[in-house]
Design an enzyme around this catalytic site. Structure first.
Site, mmCIF file in Angstrom:
data_model
loop_
_atom_site.group_PDB
_atom_site.id
_atom_site.type_symbol
_atom_site.label_atom_id
_atom_site.label_comp_id
_atom_site.label_asym_id
_atom_site.label_seq_id
_atom_site.Cartn_x
_atom_site.Cartn_y
_atom_site.Cartn_z
ATOM 1 C CD GLU A 154 -2.834 -1.114 2.377
ATOM 2 O OE1 GLU A 154 -3.895 -1.647 2.114
ATOM 3 O OE2 GLU A 154 -2.622 -0.501 3.438
ATOM 4 C CB CYS A 185 2.852 7.376 3.324
ATOM 5 S SG CYS A 185 3.410 6.135 4.503
ATOM 6 C CB CYS A 219 6.999 -5.325 8.959
ATOM 7 S SG CYS A 219 8.421 -4.562 9.762
ATOM 8 C CB CYS A 244 5.915 -2.848 16.290
ATOM 9 S SG CYS A 244 7.586 -2.402 15.775
ATOM 10 C CB CYS A 294 2.723 -1.889 13.747
ATOM 11 S SG CYS A 294 2.840 -1.734 11.966
ATOM 12 C CB CYS A 299 0.688 5.818 11.628
ATOM 13 S SG CYS A 299 1.300 7.380 11.115
HETATM 14 N N1 SAH Z 1 8.995 0.456 9.933
HETATM 15 C C1 SAH Z 1 9.244 1.836 10.043
HETATM 16 C C2 SAH Z 1 8.361 2.676 9.149
HETATM 17 C C3 SAH Z 1 6.915 2.269 9.047
HETATM 18 S S1 SAH Z 1 5.936 2.466 10.486
HETATM 19 C C4 SAH Z 1 9.122 2.292 11.479
HETATM 20 O O1 SAH Z 1 8.660 1.512 12.306
HETATM 21 O O2 SAH Z 1 9.522 3.413 11.764
HETATM 22 C C5 SAH Z 1 5.608 4.208 10.485
HETATM 23 C C6 SAH Z 1 5.207 4.802 11.812
HETATM 24 O O3 SAH Z 1 3.926 4.344 12.215
HETATM 25 C C7 SAH Z 1 6.164 4.435 12.944
HETATM 26 O O4 SAH Z 1 6.589 5.597 13.614
HETATM 27 C C8 SAH Z 1 5.314 3.578 13.872
HETATM 28 O O5 SAH Z 1 5.748 3.734 15.194
HETATM 29 C C9 SAH Z 1 3.936 4.133 13.610
HETATM 30 N N2 SAH Z 1 2.848 3.215 13.959
HETATM 31 C C10 SAH Z 1 2.813 1.889 13.791
HETATM 32 N N3 SAH Z 1 1.630 1.383 14.244
HETATM 33 C C11 SAH Z 1 0.906 2.427 14.691
HETATM 34 C C12 SAH Z 1 -0.400 2.561 15.250
HETATM 35 N N4 SAH Z 1 -1.198 1.513 15.442
HETATM 36 N N5 SAH Z 1 -0.826 3.788 15.604
HETATM 37 C C13 SAH Z 1 -0.022 4.884 15.391
HETATM 38 N N6 SAH Z 1 1.198 4.811 14.847
HETATM 39 C C14 SAH Z 1 1.677 3.605 14.505
HETATM 40 FE FE1 SF4 Z 2 7.429 -2.915 11.017
HETATM 41 FE FE2 SF4 Z 2 5.179 -1.715 11.812
HETATM 42 FE FE3 SF4 Z 2 7.215 -1.997 13.497
HETATM 43 FE FE4 SF4 Z 2 7.420 -0.251 11.468
HETATM 44 S S1 SF4 Z 2 5.990 -0.126 13.192
HETATM 45 S S2 SF4 Z 2 8.955 -1.753 12.148
HETATM 46 S S3 SF4 Z 2 6.238 -1.373 9.902
HETATM 47 S S4 SF4 Z 2 6.024 -3.683 12.581
#
Ligand code: SAH
Ligand code: SF4
Length: 375
Positions: A109, A122, A129, A133, A136, A352
């Site tokens: 996406e 974006c 991934c 996390c 996420c 995000c």
């Molecule tokens: N993998 C990279 C870039 C993609 S994630 C990273 O982790 O930085 C982009 C941003 O979205 C990151 O700052 C992450 O902390 C944030 N993010 C992920 N899940 C989220 C959620 N459920 N609510 C708000 N921000 C989120």
């Molecule tokens: Fe991967 Fe989502 Fe963590 Fe970014 S925030 S490193 S996309 S799992």
């Protein structure tokens, strides 16, 4: 209802099974090698390169500076194809979420976020991934593969083709699906293509790479001659909490990560953006805010507070507005620049952390693992 592709992309999706190779993603060096293989002079490579990335031509017929026999030869072997869009989801706030299908039937996406003075694209770097996390949704998907440089720049080209965004309004954030520093070489190649003045010409200052904190990747990036703006997803102020939220913290903890940030080269008047997803009861206390101030002392920084975007597949809650404002107030009182990032496109799962290749907000979730229990 999703907008049918024909309404937004202006051409039919090519179910291309011709076995032709896609030239999107080729560097000037790649094209020079191709020119020599075809027995053509070297300057042909520049003409093809400019057509691909500066003029953003989609058909070989448009390359009027190439003789017809050469155009025919090229078109019999090569495509000028961007990723195929399955759908675009239009949010009520103007944000658009693009669902692309790429080789292997994978879904990725990209998101278009219009603002008053700029349009932000974006873009994704991986299918799924591996960092996983807790907060996420992308991290709940199995990690399938890295995107190629062509698939990365292809997202930018596809969004430009759809939106006709002027270069001076264009802003790129590498914050979509995937961890860019775990796909280092392809991301670097894509960055070179995006910023090349002979091609896409996007200023490095208008590109931000966000990482969860892959320290060896940061150290490598620090040595490059091309360095985008850097965003670090910090998201916690103690290792105990960060270990739970971002499992790679057990490998590169907060101190190690911030040490790498301190060594990271910054041009005058540039800073590192620290992203901090605020999660109810986990990292949103006044003590956290004070610890954050202490941790970031001495760094040239800005903090983006992101109230968690809730999702059925994330076993966490977003804090109340008061809590978010109180957190920001403490940072500001300690002279830290701290913005609250408001969700964009959350009605179409474009915000995000919500990018998961879903057909519609609450739609196709069959590829996700069973919903986890709330913590
Ligand atoms: N993998 C990279 C870039 C993609 S994630 C990273 O982790 O930085 C982009 C941003 O979205 C990151 O700052 C992450 O902390 C944030 N993010 C992920 N899940 C989220 C959620 N459920 N609510 C708000 N921000 C989120
Ligand atoms: Fe991967 Fe989502 Fe963590 Fe970014 S925030 S490193 S996309 S799992």
């Amino acid at each position: 209802m999703p907008v049918p592709i024909s309404e937004w992309y202006g051409f039919e999706v090519k179910a291309e099974t011709s076995g032709k190779e896609d030239l999107v993603g080729a560097s000037l060096g790649d094209l020079e090698a191709l020119a020599s293989e075809l027995g053509e002079p070297r300057f042909r490579a520049r003409q093809i390169y400019a057509g691909l990335y500066r003029r953003r031509l989609r058909e070989w017929e448009g390359f009027a500076d190439l003789a017809k026999p050469l155009r025919e030869k090229l078109s019999s072997r090569f495509l000028l194809a961007y990723p195929d869009a399955v759908h675009v989801f239009q949010s009520s706030d103007g944000t658009r979420r693009y669902l692309f299908e790429i080789n292997g039937g994978h879904r990725i996406e990209s998101v278009f976020i219009p603002e008053e003075k700029r349009d932000t694209f974006c873009i994704s770097t991986q299918v799924g991934c591996a960092v996983e996390c807790l907060f996420c949704v992308t991290g709940k998907l199995p990690m399938r593969r890295n995107l190629s440089a062509g698939e990365i720049v292809g997202q930018v080209l596809a969004l430009q083709a759809d939106r006709q965004t002027e270069l001076k309004r264009l802003n790129i954030v590498i914050m979509g699906m995937g961890e860019p520093l775990l796909n280092y070489d392809n991301v670097m190649k894509a960055l070179r293509l995006m910023t090349d003045p002979l091609g896409m010409s996007i200023s490095t200052r208008r590109i931000t790479l966000s990482t969860s904190g892959i320290v060896p990747g940061l150290e490598r990036l620090a040595q490059e001659d091309l360095i985008p703006n850097l965003a670090i997803s910090l998201n916690a102020t103690t290792d105990a909490v960060r270990d739970v939220l971002i499992p790679i913290n057990r490998k590169w903890n907060i101190a190690t990560l911030l040490e790498a940030c301190r060594r990271f080269p910054l041009e005058p008047r540039r800073h590192i953006t620290f992203e901090y997803v605020l999660i109810k009861g986990l990292n949103d206390t006044p003590e956290d805010a004070l610890r954050l101030v202490r941790l970031l002392k001495g760094l040239k920084k800005k903090v983006n507070l992101i109230p968690l975007n809730a999702d059925p597949w994330v076993p966490l809650e977003t804090p109340g507005e008061e809590r978010v404002l109180a957190f920001q107030k403490i940072l500001v009182e300690h002279h830290l620049t701290a913005y609250i990032r408001r969700p964009r496109g959350d009605d179409v799962s474009a915000a995000c952390g919500l990018l998961a290749g879903r057909d519609y907000p609450q739609g196709d979730t069959s590829h996700l693992p069973p919903k986890p229990a709330r913590l």
